[in-house]
Design a protein around this motif. Structure first.
Motif, PDB file in Angstrom:
ATOM      1  N   VAL A   1       0.888  -1.280   0.043  1.00 27.80           N
ATOM      2  CA  VAL A   1      -0.077   0.011   0.219  1.00 27.80           C
ATOM      3  C   VAL A   1       0.895   1.291  -0.162  1.00 27.80           C
ATOM      4  CG1 VAL A   1      -1.800   1.318   1.396  1.00 27.80           C
ATOM      5  CG2 VAL A   1      -1.920  -1.297   1.133  1.00 27.80           C
ATOM      6  N   THR A   2       0.465   2.142  -0.874  1.00 31.97           N
ATOM      7  CA  THR A   2       1.408   3.271  -1.189  1.00 31.97           C
ATOM      8  C   THR A   2       0.639   4.445  -1.163  1.00 31.97           C
ATOM      9  OG1 THR A   2       1.697   3.055  -3.365  1.00 31.97           O
ATOM     10  CG2 THR A   2       3.478   2.240  -2.040  1.00 31.97           C
ATOM     11  N   ARG A   3       1.010   5.572  -0.693  1.00 30.62           N
ATOM     12  CA  ARG A   3       0.006   6.962  -0.817  1.00 30.62           C
ATOM     13  C   ARG A   3       0.675   7.584  -2.003  1.00 30.62           C
ATOM     14  NH1 ARG A   3      -1.472  11.295   3.895  1.00 30.62           N
ATOM     15  NH2 ARG A   3      -2.421  12.647   2.121  1.00 30.62           N
ATOM     16  N   VAL A   4      -0.339   8.022  -2.777  1.00 32.49           N
ATOM     17  CA  VAL A   4      -0.372   8.709  -4.118  1.00 32.49           C
ATOM     18  C   VAL A   4      -0.477  10.088  -3.608  1.00 32.49           C
ATOM     19  CG1 VAL A   4      -1.201   9.004  -6.259  1.00 32.49           C
ATOM     20  CG2 VAL A   4      -1.544   6.772  -5.489  1.00 32.49           C
ATOM     21  N   SER A   5       0.808  10.784  -4.308  1.00 36.16           N
ATOM     22  CA  SER A   5       0.765  12.270  -4.004  1.00 36.16           C
ATOM     23  C   SER A   5       0.831  13.252  -5.128  1.00 36.16           C
ATOM     24  CB  SER A   5       2.247  12.532  -3.557  1.00 36.16           C
ATOM     25  OG  SER A   5       3.389  12.290  -4.408  1.00 36.16           O
ATOM     26  N   SER A   6       1.089  12.178  -6.389  1.00 36.30           N
ATOM     27  CA  SER A   6       0.797  12.975  -7.868  1.00 36.30           C
ATOM     28  C   SER A   6       0.533  11.771  -8.649  1.00 36.30           C
ATOM     29  CB  SER A   6       1.983  13.789  -8.259  1.00 36.30           C
ATOM     30  OG  SER A   6       3.057  13.061  -8.542  1.00 36.30           O
ATOM     31  N   TYR A   7      -0.031  12.004  -9.964  1.00 34.05           N
ATOM     32  CA  TYR A   7      -0.199  11.152 -10.780  1.00 34.05           C
ATOM     33  C   TYR A   7      -0.115  11.535 -12.330  1.00 34.05           C
ATOM     34  CZ  TYR A   7      -4.970  12.927 -10.852  1.00 34.05           C
ATOM     35  OH  TYR A   7      -6.089  13.775 -10.764  1.00 34.05           O
ATOM     36  N   TYR A   8       0.147  10.673 -13.340  1.00 35.54           N
ATOM     37  CA  TYR A   8       0.227  11.005 -14.552  1.00 35.54           C
ATOM     38  C   TYR A   8       0.443   9.555 -15.357  1.00 35.54           C
ATOM     39  CZ  TYR A   8       1.319  13.022 -19.375  1.00 35.54           C
ATOM     40  OH  TYR A   8       1.458  13.400 -20.527  1.00 35.54           O
ATOM     41  N   GLY A   9      -0.158   9.485 -16.512  1.00 32.39           N
ATOM     42  CA  GLY A   9      -0.207   8.357 -17.411  1.00 32.39           C
ATOM     43  C   GLY A   9      -1.486   8.219 -18.540  1.00 32.39           C
ATOM     44  N   ILE A  10      -1.384   7.258 -18.843  1.00 32.37           N
ATOM     45  CA  ILE A  10      -2.518   6.831 -19.782  1.00 32.37           C
ATOM     46  C   ILE A  10      -3.380   5.718 -19.319  1.00 32.37           C
ATOM     47  CG2 ILE A  10      -3.256   5.926 -22.216  1.00 32.37           C
ATOM     48  CD1 ILE A  10      -1.474   8.491 -22.185  1.00 32.37           C
ATOM     49  N   GLY A  11      -4.869   5.935 -19.292  1.00 32.36           N
ATOM     50  CA  GLY A  11      -5.747   5.102 -18.532  1.00 32.36           C
ATOM     51  C   GLY A  11      -7.138   5.658 -19.066  1.00 32.36           C
ATOM     52  N   PRO A  12      -8.021   4.900 -18.444  1.00 35.73           N
ATOM     53  CA  PRO A  12      -9.458   5.228 -18.718  1.00 35.73           C
ATOM     54  C   PRO A  12      -9.680   6.441 -18.209  1.00 35.73           C
ATOM     55  CG  PRO A  12      -9.203   3.208 -17.835  1.00 35.73           C
ATOM     56  CD  PRO A  12      -8.126   3.348 -17.752  1.00 35.73           C
ATOM     57  N   THR A  13     -10.671   7.342 -18.815  1.00 38.71           N
ATOM     58  CA  THR A  13     -11.104   8.478 -18.370  1.00 38.71           C
ATOM     59  C   THR A  13     -11.870   8.441 -16.880  1.00 38.71           C
ATOM     60  OG1 THR A  13     -11.429   9.284 -20.564  1.00 38.71           O
ATOM     61  CG2 THR A  13     -12.794  10.342 -18.935  1.00 38.71           C
ATOM     62  N   VAL A  14     -12.444   7.313 -16.803  1.00 40.62           N
ATOM     63  CA  VAL A  14     -13.277   7.136 -15.487  1.00 40.62           C
ATOM     64  C   VAL A  14     -12.432   7.194 -14.256  1.00 40.62           C
ATOM     65  CG1 VAL A  14     -13.466   4.640 -15.702  1.00 40.62           C
ATOM     66  CG2 VAL A  14     -15.193   6.188 -14.308  1.00 40.62           C
ATOM     67  N   MET A  15     -11.388   6.531 -14.568  1.00 38.13           N
ATOM     68  CA  MET A  15     -10.160   6.545 -13.449  1.00 38.13           C
ATOM     69  C   MET A  15      -9.492   7.806 -13.116  1.00 38.13           C
ATOM     70  SD  MET A  15      -6.544   4.608 -13.589  1.00 38.13           S
ATOM     71  CE  MET A  15      -5.868   5.495 -14.602  1.00 38.13           C
ATOM     72  N   TRP A  16      -9.111   8.656 -14.091  1.00 37.44           N
ATOM     73  CA  TRP A  16      -8.542   9.933 -13.863  1.00 37.44           C
ATOM     74  C   TRP A  16      -9.875  10.908 -13.365  1.00 37.44           C
ATOM     75  CZ3 TRP A  16      -3.893   9.290 -14.024  1.00 37.44           C
ATOM     76  CH2 TRP A  16      -3.354   8.673 -15.009  1.00 37.44           C
ATOM     77  N   GLU A  17     -11.137  10.489 -13.694  1.00 37.44           N
ATOM     78  CA  GLU A  17     -12.230  11.313 -12.916  1.00 37.44           C
ATOM     79  C   GLU A  17     -12.402  10.826 -11.491  1.00 37.44           C
ATOM     80  OE1 GLU A  17     -15.518  10.710 -15.716  1.00 37.44           O
ATOM     81  OE2 GLU A  17     -14.602  12.214 -17.070  1.00 37.44           O
ATOM     82  N   TRP A  18     -12.170   9.867 -10.963  1.00 36.35           N
ATOM     83  CA  TRP A  18     -12.390   9.033  -9.922  1.00 36.35           C
ATOM     84  C   TRP A  18     -11.255   9.756  -8.981  1.00 36.35           C
ATOM     85  CZ3 TRP A  18      -9.557   6.829  -6.199  1.00 36.35           C
ATOM     86  CH2 TRP A  18     -10.223   6.098  -5.237  1.00 36.35           C
ATOM     87  N   MET A  19      -9.928   9.736  -9.392  1.00 36.95           N
ATOM     88  CA  MET A  19      -8.871  10.299  -8.600  1.00 36.95           C
ATOM     89  C   MET A  19      -9.150  11.565  -8.520  1.00 36.95           C
ATOM     90  SD  MET A  19      -5.506   8.268 -10.428  1.00 36.95           S
ATOM     91  CE  MET A  19      -4.548   8.735  -9.179  1.00 36.95           C
ATOM     92  N   LYS A  20      -9.698  12.186  -9.611  1.00 37.79           N
ATOM     93  CA  LYS A  20      -9.508  13.947  -9.384  1.00 37.79           C
ATOM     94  C   LYS A  20     -10.412  14.272  -8.403  1.00 37.79           C
ATOM     95  CE  LYS A  20     -10.198  17.989 -12.126  1.00 37.79           C
ATOM     96  NZ  LYS A  20     -11.460  18.662 -11.536  1.00 37.79           N
ATOM     97  N   SER A  21     -11.812  13.473  -8.604  1.00 40.05           N
ATOM     98  CA  SER A  21     -12.903  13.947  -7.377  1.00 40.05           C
ATOM     99  C   SER A  21     -12.284  13.744  -6.292  1.00 40.05           C
ATOM    100  CB  SER A  21     -14.046  13.168  -7.834  1.00 40.05           C
ATOM    101  OG  SER A  21     -13.868  11.952  -7.618  1.00 40.05           O
ATOM    102  N   ARG A  22     -11.691  12.543  -5.828  1.00 40.45           N
ATOM    103  CA  ARG A  22     -11.138  12.330  -4.540  1.00 40.45           C
ATOM    104  C   ARG A  22      -9.894  13.242  -3.847  1.00 40.45           C
ATOM    105  NH1 ARG A  22     -14.925   9.229  -6.850  1.00 40.45           N
ATOM    106  NH2 ARG A  22     -15.805   7.582  -5.433  1.00 40.45           N
ATOM    107  N   MET A  23      -9.156  13.603  -4.689  1.00 44.87           N
ATOM    108  CA  MET A  23      -8.085  14.430  -4.283  1.00 44.87           C
ATOM    109  C   MET A  23      -8.782  15.859  -4.198  1.00 44.87           C
ATOM    110  SD  MET A  23      -4.818  13.405  -6.461  1.00 44.87           S
ATOM    111  CE  MET A  23      -3.612  12.996  -5.393  1.00 44.87           C
ATOM    112  N   GLU A  24      -9.771  16.159  -4.738  1.00 42.66           N
ATOM    113  CA  GLU A  24     -10.215  17.593  -4.515  1.00 42.66           C
ATOM    114  C   GLU A  24     -10.972  17.650  -3.289  1.00 42.66           C
ATOM    115  OE1 GLU A  24     -12.727  18.195  -8.014  1.00 42.66           O
ATOM    116  OE2 GLU A  24     -11.080  18.745  -9.257  1.00 42.66           O
ATOM    117  N   LYS A  25     -11.399  16.370  -2.616  1.00 40.83           N
ATOM    118  CA  LYS A  25     -11.864  16.296  -1.512  1.00 40.83           C
ATOM    119  C   LYS A  25     -10.954  16.683  -0.303  1.00 40.83           C
ATOM    120  CE  LYS A  25     -15.739  13.131  -2.473  1.00 40.83           C
ATOM    121  NZ  LYS A  25     -16.407  11.688  -2.235  1.00 40.83           N
ATOM    122  N   GLY A  26      -9.821  16.256  -0.610  1.00 37.36           N
ATOM    123  CA  GLY A  26      -8.673  16.218   0.631  1.00 37.36           C
ATOM    124  C   GLY A  26      -8.509  17.605   0.914  1.00 37.36           C
TER     125      GLY A  26
END
Length: 100
Positions: free
Chosen positions: A75-100
């Motif tokens: 288990v690792t904590r994510v502090s930043s992200y970048y890459g190629i993947g499904p749009t829904v994944m990026w949207e999931w990450m963005k929405s959770r990070m904005e809650k922080g």
């Protein structure tokens, strides 16, 4: 909320997924907010805890017995992200990070 990457290190993707799904309560929903990565690569988890608390919450580690009921995982904590993947994944990450 912080985002954590749960990486199975054994043939235990389904066991980890089942453990996270088992934390769901019929009225309040999931206790573990997670997104399953494609091709069994692991899971993203949104939580306010620490990496150790995520391990305990999911059941990767049992503190009382010091056993690993679900097998090896990291288990690792994510502090930043970048890459190629499904749009829904990026949207999931963005929405959770904005809650922080």
């Amino acid at each position: 909320m912080a985002i954590f990457l749960v990486t199975p290190l054994a043939n235990n993707v389904q066991a980890i997924k089942s453990a996270m799904q088992a934390t769901q309560h019929p009225e309040t929903g999931p206790a573990v907010d997670f997104y399953e990565l494609q091709n069994g690569a692991g899971f993203l988890v949104s939580d306010s805890g620490t990496t150790e608390e995520i391990c305990l919450k999911i059941g990767i580690l049992d503190r009382d017995s010091n056993e690993k009921p679900l097998g090896s995982a990291m288990v690792t904590r994510v502090s930043s992200y970048y890459g190629i993947g499904p749009t829904v994944m990026w949207e999931w990450m963005k929405s959770r990070m904005e809650k922080g």
